[in-house]
Write an enzyme that holds these catalytic residues in place. Structure first.
Site, short mmCIF file in Angstrom:
data_model
loop_
_atom_site.label_atom_id
_atom_site.label_comp_id
_atom_site.label_asym_id
_atom_site.label_seq_id
_atom_site.Cartn_x
_atom_site.Cartn_y
_atom_site.Cartn_z
N HIS A 264 -84.83 -16.81 16.06
CA HIS A 264 -84.31 -15.44 15.99
C HIS A 264 -82.82 -15.41 15.71
O HIS A 264 -82.19 -14.36 15.83
CB HIS A 264 -84.63 -14.69 17.29
CG HIS A 264 -86.08 -14.34 17.44
ND1 HIS A 264 -86.62 -13.84 18.60
CD2 HIS A 264 -87.11 -14.43 16.55
CE1 HIS A 264 -87.91 -13.63 18.42
NE2 HIS A 264 -88.24 -13.98 17.19
N HIS B 214 -96.74 -17.50 13.23
CA HIS B 214 -97.85 -16.61 13.58
C HIS B 214 -99.18 -17.17 13.11
O HIS B 214 -100.22 -16.89 13.71
CB HIS B 214 -97.61 -15.21 13.00
CG HIS B 214 -96.67 -14.38 13.82
ND1 HIS B 214 -96.81 -13.03 13.99
CD2 HIS B 214 -95.58 -14.73 14.56
CE1 HIS B 214 -95.85 -12.57 14.77
NE2 HIS B 214 -95.08 -13.58 15.12
N ARG C 96 -91.56 -17.07 10.12
CA ARG C 96 -92.39 -16.30 11.05
C ARG C 96 -93.86 -16.35 10.66
O ARG C 96 -94.74 -16.44 11.53
CB ARG C 96 -91.89 -14.85 11.09
CG ARG C 96 -92.59 -13.96 12.12
CD ARG C 96 -91.89 -12.62 12.21
NE ARG C 96 -92.44 -11.77 13.26
CZ ARG C 96 -93.32 -10.79 13.04
NH1 ARG C 96 -93.73 -10.52 11.80
NH2 ARG C 96 -93.77 -10.06 14.04
N ASN D 134 -98.52 -8.17 13.74
CA ASN D 134 -98.25 -8.45 12.32
C ASN D 134 -98.19 -7.21 11.43
O ASN D 134 -97.47 -7.22 10.42
CB ASN D 134 -99.34 -9.38 11.76
CG ASN D 134 -99.31 -10.76 12.39
OD1 ASN D 134 -98.24 -11.29 12.71
ND2 ASN D 134 -100.48 -11.35 12.57
#
Length: 328
Positions: free
Chosen positions: A190, A66, A62, A91
């Site tokens: 996910h 990001h 992740r 975040n």
């Protein structure tokens, strides 16, 4: 005389050419002479950390995602400071793994000081996080350099949110050179990791003013368990697994969940249940739900595309000594 559409198209072509030029400078053997043990060092650090905390694999993946969506893959998410990306809404209290990146950077610096960027460390760490959780091996092009500034505003605007419609999510992917197929594939990440109540509680009680749970949540037992875990006025930081079938393994159970109305996040379930999905993403979700091998193969290709988003190369940026601060 050029119209506004022509100007916009010309600008798009220019940016695309610049991105292609930067990407072409990334190579899988970039550190073959300057830091030949890089992959081994990162691999050993990842093995050590996920043995004690398997969830960290998803967290490191992740971080890479990001990072790349804001300013390109330049490790700007790692920079400390109140105006940094760490404190952007997507975040804050959720991005994690910074200490792990610090440890990897320290180990790399001990072997080859001042050579390997934090951006490349993130990319390689994400790769091993996927591989050691059950995903496919893939070659990571390297040669990124580290950015000099963070972009908190960009993080708030550019990162897909768990409440967004499929069209909005797709536009955010397209803005960084990805497409709707990549939306489905990369959402498959996910299949491991956790989400906080704050990211899905809106689906449990009064979804869109209906005084009822989201109708696309088809598993009544799942709804009941989540309502107990995340009461209306409860702690939004409480977490649960994104994939109830397979919490720590990188597989295709995430897509099986979507087909069965068991997607945790609204932004996940829309890939199958929304009206827009009928003509766009549903068929791919169904394919991956039935064939995990195709998903794993496609995922590795989308990961390479993700890692190629607007990298700094050549003399742009720097090689940070400390991933949390720019060099003085």
């Amino acid at each position: 005389m050029m119209t506004s559409n022509n100007i916009s198209f010309a600008w798009f072509v220019t940016i695309s050419m610049l991105c292609l030029l930067a990407t072409s400078q990334l190579t899988t053997d970039f550190y073959s002479k300057t830091c030949p043990n890089l992959r081994t060092i990162v691999r050993d650090q990842i093995i050590k950390v996920i043995k004690t905390e398997p969830r960290m694999a998803a967290s490191l993946l992740r971080l890479h995602f990001h990072d790349c969506f804001v300013n390109g893959c330049d490790a700007s998410i790692l920079l400390d400071g109140a105006d940094g990306e760490k404190f952007a809404l997507p975040n804050i209290n959720s991005a994690r793994g910074f200490e792990v990146v610090d440890s990897i950077k320290s180990a790399v610096e001990s072997s080859c000081s001042g050579v390997v960027s934090c951006a490349d460390i993130l990319a390689v760490a994400a790769r091993y996080s996927v591989v050691f959780s059950g995903g496919r091996r893939y070659d990571v092009p390297l040669g990124r350099r580290d950015g000099l500034v963070a972009n908190q505003t960009g993080a708030n605007l550019m990162l897909p949110a768990p409440f967004e419609a499929l069209g909005n999510i797709t536009r955010k992917f397209e803005a960084v050179g990805l497409n709707i197929t990549d939306v489905v594939i990369l959402s498959g990440a996910h299949t491991f990791g956790k989400a906080s109540c704050a990211t899905f509680r809106n689906r449990l009680f009064n979804f869109s003013g209906t005084n009822a749970p989201d109708s696309t949540l088809l598993d009544s037992n799942m709804v009941s368990v989540l309502q107990n875990l995340c009461p209306v006025n409860g702690d939004g930081r409480q977490t649960t697994a994104l994939d109830w079938n397979s919490t720590e393994n990188f597989d295709n159970h995430y897509f099986r969940n979507l087909v069965n109305g068991r997607g945790l996040l609204e932004s996940d379930q829309v890939l199958y249940s929304s009206d827009e999905a009928i003509s766009t993403t549903r068929s791919l979700v169904e394919l991956y739900s039935k064939n995990w091998q195709i998903f794993l193969d496609d995922f590795k290709h989308s990961m390479v595309k993700l890692g190629n988003i607007q990298p700094l190369t050549g003399s742009s940026g720097e090689i940070r000594k400390n991933c949390r601060v720019v060099n003085s």
